[in-house]
Design a protein around this motif. Sequence first.
Motif, PDB file in Angstrom:
ATOM      1  N   THR A  21      11.914  12.020  26.305  1.00  0.00           N
ATOM      2  CA  THR A  21      13.117  12.145  27.128  1.00  0.00           C
ATOM      3  C   THR A  21      13.866  13.421  26.730  1.00  0.00           C
ATOM      4  OG1 THR A  21      13.251   9.739  27.063  1.00  0.00           O
ATOM      5  CG2 THR A  21      15.195  10.904  27.858  1.00  0.00           C
ATOM      6  N   THR A  22      14.207  14.254  27.711  1.00  0.00           N
ATOM      7  CA  THR A  22      14.920  15.490  27.366  1.00  0.00           C
ATOM      8  C   THR A  22      16.432  15.283  27.463  1.00  0.00           C
ATOM      9  OG1 THR A  22      14.997  16.296  29.631  1.00  0.00           O
ATOM     10  CG2 THR A  22      13.035  16.874  28.336  1.00  0.00           C
ATOM     11  N   PHE A  23      17.160  16.249  26.914  1.00  0.00           N
ATOM     12  CA  PHE A  23      18.612  16.191  27.033  1.00  0.00           C
ATOM     13  C   PHE A  23      19.033  16.294  28.499  1.00  0.00           C
ATOM     14  CE2 PHE A  23      18.161  17.420  22.569  1.00  0.00           C
ATOM     15  CZ  PHE A  23      19.028  16.513  21.982  1.00  0.00           C
ATOM     16  N   ARG A  24      18.226  17.020  29.294  1.00  0.00           N
ATOM     17  CA  ARG A  24      18.556  17.110  30.724  1.00  0.00           C
ATOM     18  C   ARG A  24      18.422  15.734  31.378  1.00  0.00           C
ATOM     19  NH1 ARG A  24      19.012  21.437  33.859  1.00  0.00           N
ATOM     20  NH2 ARG A  24      17.768  22.809  32.533  1.00  0.00           N
ATOM     21  N   ASP A  25      17.322  15.013  31.027  1.00  0.00           N
ATOM     22  CA  ASP A  25      17.168  13.649  31.565  1.00  0.00           C
ATOM     23  C   ASP A  25      18.388  12.796  31.225  1.00  0.00           C
ATOM     24  OD1 ASP A  25      14.591  14.361  32.292  1.00  0.00           O
ATOM     25  OD2 ASP A  25      13.657  13.479  30.507  1.00  0.00           O
ATOM     26  N   LEU A  26      18.802  12.908  29.972  1.00  0.00           N
ATOM     27  CA  LEU A  26      19.913  12.080  29.495  1.00  0.00           C
ATOM     28  C   LEU A  26      21.219  12.398  30.215  1.00  0.00           C
ATOM     29  CD1 LEU A  26      19.861  12.012  25.587  1.00  0.00           C
ATOM     30  CD2 LEU A  26      20.205  10.056  27.073  1.00  0.00           C
ATOM     31  N   ILE A  27      21.523  13.698  30.279  1.00  0.00           N
ATOM     32  CA  ILE A  27      22.846  14.091  30.769  1.00  0.00           C
ATOM     33  C   ILE A  27      22.893  14.124  32.299  1.00  0.00           C
ATOM     34  CG2 ILE A  27      24.538  15.981  30.779  1.00  0.00           C
ATOM     35  CD1 ILE A  27      23.589  16.625  27.897  1.00  0.00           C
ATOM     36  N   TYR A  28      21.768  14.570  32.927  1.00  0.00           N
ATOM     37  CA  TYR A  28      21.779  14.739  34.379  1.00  0.00           C
ATOM     38  C   TYR A  28      20.997  13.661  35.133  1.00  0.00           C
ATOM     39  CZ  TYR A  28      24.083  19.238  33.893  1.00  0.00           C
ATOM     40  OH  TYR A  28      25.001  20.210  33.628  1.00  0.00           O
TER      41      TYR A  28
END
Lengths: 471, 219
Positions: free
Chosen positions: A276-283
């Motif tokens: 899971t990337t930070f982009r997945d998490l935040i966006y």
Amino acid sequence: MTLRGTTVPHAAGFVAGDRPRIVTAHFDDPEAHRLSRYEELGGYQGLRKALDSTPAEVHSVIRDATVLGRGGAGFPAGVKWGFCPEGVWPRYLVVNGDESEPGTYKDRLLMELDPHQLIEGALIACYAVGLTQCFLYVRGEMALAQERIATALNEAYAAGYVGRNIMGTDFSVDVVLHWGAGAYVVGEETALIESLEGKRGMPRLKPPYFPAAIGLYGQPTIVNNVETLSNMPWIMNHGAEAYRAIGTESSPGTRMVAVSGHVKRPGVYEIVNGSTTFRDLIYGEDMCGGIREDRELKAFVPGGGSAPWFLPEQLDIPFEGRQASAAGSMLGSGAVIVMDETTDIPRAALSLTHFYAHESCGKCTPCREGGTWLERIMTRIVDGYGTERDLQLLTEVGQSICPGAFPHAADSSRGLEAVPFPYRMNTICFVGPSAYAPVNSALTLFPEEFEARVRRDEGVPVAAPGRESRV
Amino acid sequence: MTDHFTPANLDLAHEIIGRYPVKRSAMIPLLHLAQEQDGWVTEDAMRQIAELVEVTPAEVLGTCSFYEMFKRQPVGRFLINICGTLSCQLMGAEDLIHHAEQTLGITSGDTTPDGLFTLAVAECQAACTEAPCLQVNYRHRYKVTPADFDDLVEELRRQAGEGEGPDPQSPETAGVPRHGVLSVARQHIPAERAAGPSSPTTNQGPPVWMPPPDAEEPK
């Protein structure tokens, strides 16, 4: 309205989503903290399975599963369990439930919503490694977690799951609820042990690096985080292979991450580890859904208040330890704090620096003095009384806590290359460097905001008398 | 022998001490017990704890003074800790703190003249997604707006007006227990179920369920 005990909204902040769930599997059930319900949900079957095997077999299942410690360091639990020296008895288990890293919110949920899962996990560890007494150390400020665990233990004792001759076998171990009294540094495992010995909670000098060698009362002691142990029942029930099938090779399983700050849906998410990337998490639409009011992201803290900050260009880094380190930070305790374009960066950094300066135990001079200096210099800069010299002084003081290059994120637009994590440090534990981490990140990545402050540019906030920054 | 704990609490103190292999480990739980009894930690309580765990009173003070939650002077019946750490700060904690000071007419760190409220700016309370948050006697309130804060103060005043408040020893607690009462549930290990503390001073070899090392297959 008359309340009985402590009531709060059930599972506040937890967001389920369509993802595999290991440790949060019972979070939708408001009764799961009661033994009868936990048993209906298959509770204590993992322990039963463990007791049907030899301790060495249980240990090897956990080692094969590669459960990375969830407290911050990410060290594999099964390997840590193997560090107890031969022939030295008794051995103890200390459960670290002193969650207090800024931004971190997961262990409290696990203790409040599924205390039996934690107790079962702790018992599996005790059985595998031959630990004869377990101390479950809950942070002092968590009254509800203490209530839930006390009640769960009373139920578990009565039902024969804890104490003498557990489930009719010759496995016997007491689980003692212990509670702290407010000191962040006690989350450091050797300080936790000092505190459990009734002393001031100051970290011990290293080596020995692991309390598994010399820990509580000088005996071999395993210290595991709440989330780490909460994984154990599932692994015993489903096997190491099923665990490794989730996540990536270097980071198997799932992990809990709290995302707070300027996002549309702040929450606690159980995510697939490693991929899971930070982009997945935040966006991600099924996660935080982007920045509030569709504003721009300015920066984010990827792994708790101690972690160097990341910029939007690091969004595609996955939640995986090695890649986060190479990019100049760490995953720490699973806490992402998101700051949008409106954030006053020096003020945000001051909030964290104040935290660590306040929480210094005073044992190491660079932290005790340096942290306070950092806080005072930052305060005067934020309040509009700083000078150019102060900016240099921040770096000098920081360097006296952690000499050499301090990690920071890459920013190609400014020609900044990532300095990889970790850093060198002049202190026993990470509290001192943590006071410098936000300062260094803010100063390296957003120097213009500090310069505008010390130049007293038009429009830069200056504190009104009597309303100086205190947080 | 200092005689500060009530007989019931003295029994509890002995029960707590009995769970630990080394008495001194009971220090923090006993300090909490003293704070529960009196609302703060008195010097007499520290003297008696010293006797109970067999250390000097100075050592008890040493431990007591290290930890934020132990108050060595009286505080209000309700201790309101507003979190000021980053996640809460980003979501408006500074305004909430300012508002709370206006509502209560005190600055943070102080107690209202009627002894009901002590206000403090606190640190991360592990409720970061529910920012800004606060705790009343270590009970969380989430996403607190200034209006919520005023409602909370009203609610607590009303509760205080209804009498002495809940018995700290009773799990049937109504409302927010007064300062000092932490968990309203306590662990009790029944004697017939107890495995007993593991003494660090005697090496009695591996526990019965652990096979001796040479009997195990190397993995």
